[in-house]
Design an enzyme around this catalytic site. Structure first.
Site, PDB file in Angstrom:
ATOM      1  N   GLY A 120      52.273  11.704  98.135  1.00 49.87           N
ATOM      2  CA  GLY A 120      51.219  11.632  97.119  1.00 49.87           C
ATOM      3  C   GLY A 120      51.257  10.314  96.361  1.00 49.87           C
ATOM      4  N   PHE A 121      50.450  10.227  95.328  1.00 47.20           N
ATOM      5  CA  PHE A 121      50.343   9.003  94.525  1.00 47.20           C
ATOM      6  C   PHE A 121      51.701   8.635  93.896  1.00 47.20           C
ATOM      7  CE2 PHE A 121      49.237   7.923  89.906  1.00 47.20           C
ATOM      8  CZ  PHE A 121      49.394   6.561  90.098  1.00 47.20           C
ATOM      9  N   ASP A 171      56.486  16.653 102.178  1.00 46.61           N
ATOM     10  CA  ASP A 171      55.110  16.883 101.702  1.00 46.61           C
ATOM     11  C   ASP A 171      54.368  17.790 102.688  1.00 46.61           C
ATOM     12  OD1 ASP A 171      53.326  14.800  99.628  1.00 46.61           O
ATOM     13  OD2 ASP A 171      52.274  16.291 100.836  1.00 46.61           O
ATOM     14  N   LEU A 175      58.032  16.776  92.799  1.00 45.04           N
ATOM     15  CA  LEU A 175      56.698  16.290  92.426  1.00 45.04           C
ATOM     16  C   LEU A 175      55.590  17.048  93.154  1.00 45.04           C
ATOM     17  CD1 LEU A 175      58.431  13.928  91.307  1.00 45.04           C
ATOM     18  CD2 LEU A 175      56.800  12.348  92.261  1.00 45.04           C
ATOM     19  N   THR A 195      52.742  27.234  94.120  1.00 47.66           N
ATOM     20  CA  THR A 195      53.503  25.992  94.380  1.00 47.66           C
ATOM     21  C   THR A 195      54.428  25.722  93.197  1.00 47.66           C
ATOM     22  OG1 THR A 195      51.893  24.972  95.845  1.00 47.66           O
ATOM     23  CG2 THR A 195      53.250  23.468  94.575  1.00 47.66           C
ATOM     24  N   LYS A 216      70.981  23.965  93.149  1.00 49.31           N
ATOM     25  CA  LYS A 216      72.182  24.743  92.786  1.00 49.31           C
ATOM     26  C   LYS A 216      73.189  24.711  93.942  1.00 49.31           C
ATOM     27  CE  LYS A 216      73.412  29.544  92.041  1.00 49.31           C
ATOM     28  NZ  LYS A 216      72.917  30.792  92.640  1.00 49.31           N
ATOM     29  N   ALA A 272      58.574  17.205  87.655  1.00 51.72           N
ATOM     30  CA  ALA A 272      57.388  16.488  87.181  1.00 51.72           C
ATOM     31  C   ALA A 272      56.518  17.479  86.422  1.00 51.72           C
ATOM     32  CB  ALA A 272      56.635  15.888  88.368  1.00 51.72           C
ATOM     33  N   TYR A 330      47.187  25.385  86.809  1.00 52.22           N
ATOM     34  CA  TYR A 330      48.039  24.196  86.721  1.00 52.22           C
ATOM     35  C   TYR A 330      48.884  24.248  85.452  1.00 52.22           C
ATOM     36  CZ  TYR A 330      49.118  19.117  86.767  1.00 52.22           C
ATOM     37  OH  TYR A 330      49.741  17.886  86.773  1.00 52.22           O
ATOM     38  N   LYS A 348      52.799  24.993  85.496  1.00 53.38           N
ATOM     39  CA  LYS A 348      53.776  23.988  85.058  1.00 53.38           C
ATOM     40  C   LYS A 348      54.623  24.518  83.898  1.00 53.38           C
ATOM     41  CE  LYS A 348      52.824  20.297  87.640  1.00 53.38           C
ATOM     42  NZ  LYS A 348      53.819  19.582  88.455  1.00 53.38           N
TER      43      LYS A 348
HETATM   44  P1  NAD Z   1      49.141  13.875  94.156  1.00 55.06           P
HETATM   45  O1  NAD Z   1      48.171  14.979  94.359  1.00 55.06           O
HETATM   46  O2  NAD Z   1      48.768  12.499  94.591  1.00 55.06           O
HETATM   47  O3  NAD Z   1      50.529  14.223  94.838  1.00 55.06           O
HETATM   48  C1  NAD Z   1      51.027  15.523  94.963  1.00 55.06           C
HETATM   49  C2  NAD Z   1      51.678  15.636  96.330  1.00 55.06           C
HETATM   50  O4  NAD Z   1      52.248  16.951  96.482  1.00 55.06           O
HETATM   51  C3  NAD Z   1      50.676  15.468  97.472  1.00 55.06           C
HETATM   52  O5  NAD Z   1      51.192  14.561  98.424  1.00 55.06           O
HETATM   53  C4  NAD Z   1      50.540  16.883  98.056  1.00 55.06           C
HETATM   54  O6  NAD Z   1      50.197  16.870  99.431  1.00 55.06           O
HETATM   55  C5  NAD Z   1      51.913  17.449  97.768  1.00 55.06           C
HETATM   56  N1  NAD Z   1      51.950  18.934  97.695  1.00 55.06           N
HETATM   57  C6  NAD Z   1      51.114  19.746  97.013  1.00 55.06           C
HETATM   58  N2  NAD Z   1      51.483  21.021  97.163  1.00 55.06           N
HETATM   59  C7  NAD Z   1      52.599  21.011  97.944  1.00 55.06           C
HETATM   60  C8  NAD Z   1      53.441  22.028  98.464  1.00 55.06           C
HETATM   61  N3  NAD Z   1      53.217  23.332  98.198  1.00 55.06           N
HETATM   62  N4  NAD Z   1      54.481  21.668  99.253  1.00 55.06           N
HETATM   63  C9  NAD Z   1      54.712  20.372  99.547  1.00 55.06           C
HETATM   64  N5  NAD Z   1      53.931  19.349  99.098  1.00 55.06           N
HETATM   65  C10 NAD Z   1      52.882  19.682  98.299  1.00 55.06           C
HETATM   66  O7  NAD Z   1      49.521  13.870  92.594  1.00 55.06           O
HETATM   67  P2  NAD Z   1      50.432  12.871  91.759  1.00 55.06           P
HETATM   68  O8  NAD Z   1      49.594  12.227  90.737  1.00 55.06           O
HETATM   69  O9  NAD Z   1      51.248  12.050  92.658  1.00 55.06           O
HETATM   70  O10 NAD Z   1      51.361  13.914  90.995  1.00 55.06           O
HETATM   71  C11 NAD Z   1      52.700  14.155  91.382  1.00 55.06           C
HETATM   72  C12 NAD Z   1      53.327  15.150  90.416  1.00 55.06           C
HETATM   73  O11 NAD Z   1      53.317  14.607  89.093  1.00 55.06           O
HETATM   74  C13 NAD Z   1      52.613  16.478  90.357  1.00 55.06           C
HETATM   75  O12 NAD Z   1      53.562  17.507  90.255  1.00 55.06           O
HETATM   76  C14 NAD Z   1      51.807  16.391  89.089  1.00 55.06           C
HETATM   77  O13 NAD Z   1      51.584  17.652  88.512  1.00 55.06           O
HETATM   78  C15 NAD Z   1      52.690  15.518  88.209  1.00 55.06           C
HETATM   79  N6  NAD Z   1      51.892  14.812  87.200  1.00 55.06           N
HETATM   80  C16 NAD Z   1      51.152  13.719  87.537  1.00 55.06           C
HETATM   81  C17 NAD Z   1      50.393  13.074  86.572  1.00 55.06           C
HETATM   82  C18 NAD Z   1      49.599  11.846  86.887  1.00 55.06           C
HETATM   83  O14 NAD Z   1      48.918  11.330  85.999  1.00 55.06           O
HETATM   84  N7  NAD Z   1      49.638  11.293  88.072  1.00 55.06           N
HETATM   85  C19 NAD Z   1      50.372  13.562  85.256  1.00 55.06           C
HETATM   86  C20 NAD Z   1      51.114  14.702  84.959  1.00 55.06           C
HETATM   87  C21 NAD Z   1      51.891  15.303  85.925  1.00 55.06           C
END
Ligand code: NAD
Ligand code: UDP
Length: 336
Positions: A12-13, A33, A73, A92, A105, A114, A145, A149
């Site tokens: 992901g990002f 992922d 994440l 998730t 653990k 995250a 969400y 979380k």
């Molecule tokens: P994103 O959607 O780009 O990345 C999330 C990744 O998790 C994706 O690659 C997706 O394919 C993978 N994924 C989703 N469900 C899954 C599962 N059940 N098993 C395995 N992989 C799974 O989002 P992001 O911005 O990279 O966010 C990453 C984390 O950071 C997330 O947990 C998000 O809640 C948290 N977060 C991000 C932000 C932000 O501004 N980017 C803000 C608050 C929290």
């Protein structure tokens, strides 16, 4: 000392930026992922690296790996994506997080969660300190969400109290930068892609709502500072940039930096002609700004990159991404 590190959501990002940083620091990294919102393209530069391994896997299924650190994440972060299958978003966060805690653990590893500013919901206190317990609608469209979380945080702290699992919980505020998907749906990527395509920027509501945007490199430094902190520092700790902007201000900046505003009528400092106003989704938080006193004190961390600087880098990424796609003559997800 070099470590073996698992990054869930690694394609992901944030996950892909984190994997790259950890590899550059000399660690061995497993990016895991299910590719729901992630894309292997984000890991292209790492896939041939001997210290990097990619595993396609869903964290709702148990997995046995030997690792020193886990960054959890995995979870779609963009509202349209996490609302598409809301039950999956909740599971998730609950089942997936529990599986990762069990893995931590078993390995006696340190596990990072995250978490998010969304645990504060539509906040009644501004800026938001970690002590604020939030204002979340438990039955609204963002609840899968937000509550997912919040429950994950509960699981982390109960695991720590019951089994001594070594936890680090960070509450992340809106972050942007390279490797965001152009179709991700979050505001910064939407506005930049729209501006580069000379399309009107889609403003949900009147644009007076605020967010505080953090550039990805700053955030990743915060993740690593937190993992390197003493064991008794468990969090939750806010990680984000406290510079607050209304969405109208963000739109104005994106239009200016992309040059997209040059042919339009601007008044009162805003280029309204390049904005199309749409309905505000329900439960959309009115304002958001992290209080980062704790991060400064406990981690000696604060963001360094101002919004304008970060947007310039992000705009370059989206421009080069589109150019590269077009040169390769492959199917482009979008065209400038
Ligand atoms: P994103 O959607 O780009 O990345 C999330 C990744 O998790 C994706 O690659 C997706 O394919 C993978 N994924 C989703 N469900 C899954 C599962 N059940 N098993 C395995 N992989 C799974 O989002 P992001 O911005 O990279 O966010 C990453 C984390 O950071 C997330 O947990 C998000 O809640 C948290 N977060 C991000 C932000 C932000 O501004 N980017 C803000 C608050 C929290
Ligand atoms: N938003 C917008 N136009 C878009 C995408 C989002 O006006 O094309 C708004 C959204 O309603 C919210 C803010 O921008 O008020 C931030 O949205 P985002 O999805 O990036 O993150 P979050 O709401 O989770 O903070």
């Amino acid at each position: 000392m070099y470590k073996k590190i698992l990054v869930t959501g690694g394609a992901g990002f944030l996950g892909s930026n984190l994997c790259e940083k950890l590899i550059n620091l000399g660690h061995e990294v497993i990016g895991l992922d299910n590719l729901y919102t992630g894309n292997l393209k984000n890991l292209e530069s790492l896939l041939s690296n001997k210290k990097f391994q990619f595993i396609q896997h869903d964290i709702e299924e148990k997995i046995n790996l030997k690792v020193d650190w886990i960054f959890n994440l995995a979870c779609p972060a963009s509202p349209p994506h996490y609302q598409k299958n809301p039950i999956k978003t909740t599971t998730t966060n609950v089942i997936g997080s529990l599986n990762m805690l069990e893995l931590a653990k078993k390995n006696n590893s340190v596990i990072f969660q995250a978490s998010t500013s969304e645990v504060y919901g539509d906040p009644q206190i501004h800026p938001q300190p970690e002590s604020y317990r939030g204002s979340v609608n438990p039955i609204g469209i963002r609840a899968c969400y937000d509550e997912g979380k919040r429950c994950a945080e509960t699981l982390f702290f109960d695991h720590n109290r019951m089994f001594g699992t070594k936890i680090k919980v960070a509450r992340i505020f809106n972050t942007y930068g390279p490797n965001m998907d152009s179709d991700d749906g979050r505001v910064v990527s939407n506005f930049i892609v729209q501006a580069l395509q000379n399309k009107p920027l889609t403003m949900y509501g009147d644009g007076t709502q605020s967010r505080s945007f953090c550039y990805v490199d700053d955030l990743i430094d915060g993740f690593i500072a937190m993992m390197n902190s003493d064991e008794d520092i468990k969090g939750p700790i806010n990680l984000g940039n406290p510079d607050e902007f209304t969405l109208l201000e963000l739109a104005e900046l994106v239009l200016k930096l992309t040059g997209s505003s040059s042919n339009n009528n601007c008044s009162n400092n805003y280029c309204y002609s390049k904005i199309v106003f749409q309905n505000l989704p329900s439960d959309d938080p009115t304002r958001r700004k992290p209080d980062i006193t704790l991060a400064k004190k406990l981690l000696n961390w604060e963001p360094k990159i101002k919004l304008e600087q970060g947007l310039i880098k992000a705009i370059e990424y989206f421009k080069s991404f589109s150019k590269e796609k077009n040169e390769n003559n492959s199917v482009s997800r979008w065209q400038v």
